[in-house]
Motif scaffolding. Sequence first.
Motif, short mmCIF file in Angstrom:
data_model
loop_
_atom_site.label_atom_id
_atom_site.label_comp_id
_atom_site.label_asym_id
_atom_site.label_seq_id
_atom_site.Cartn_x
_atom_site.Cartn_y
_atom_site.Cartn_z
N THR A 1 40.33 35.31 32.29
CA THR A 1 39.11 34.88 32.98
C THR A 1 38.66 35.97 33.95
O THR A 1 39.45 36.81 34.37
N LEU A 2 37.38 35.92 34.32
CA LEU A 2 36.87 36.89 35.29
C LEU A 2 37.53 36.72 36.66
O LEU A 2 37.82 37.70 37.35
N ASP A 3 37.79 35.48 37.04
CA ASP A 3 38.45 35.24 38.34
C ASP A 3 39.84 35.86 38.37
O ASP A 3 40.24 36.45 39.38
N ALA A 4 40.58 35.72 37.28
CA ALA A 4 41.93 36.29 37.22
C ALA A 4 41.89 37.81 37.24
O ALA A 4 42.72 38.46 37.88
N ALA A 5 40.92 38.40 36.54
CA ALA A 5 40.78 39.85 36.54
C ALA A 5 40.41 40.36 37.94
O ALA A 5 40.94 41.37 38.40
N GLU A 6 39.50 39.64 38.61
CA GLU A 6 39.14 40.05 39.97
C GLU A 6 40.33 39.90 40.92
O GLU A 6 40.51 40.70 41.83
N ALA A 7 41.15 38.89 40.71
CA ALA A 7 42.35 38.72 41.54
C ALA A 7 43.30 39.91 41.37
O ALA A 7 43.92 40.36 42.33
#
Length: 69
Positions: free
Chosen positions: A31-37
């Motif tokens: 997910t984009l959230d996980a990549a940003e994390a």
Amino acid sequence: MKTIKNFVAVAALSLVSFGSFAQSITASASTLDAAEAQIAAQAHQAGASYKITGARFDNGAYVSAELVK
């Protein structure tokens, strides 16, 4: 002649110092959230802040960023 040498020296030092402040990093996740994390964790580990420069989602999320110290 001395002016030209000074100009070349200043230009070279400017390029070197500019390159030392920015570092590109990437991360991928489901997910984009996980990549940003992941980007945030890499920035925290480097002691820097980050600016996202690109993101895409094709069978997974891919984010690129630039670290700013």
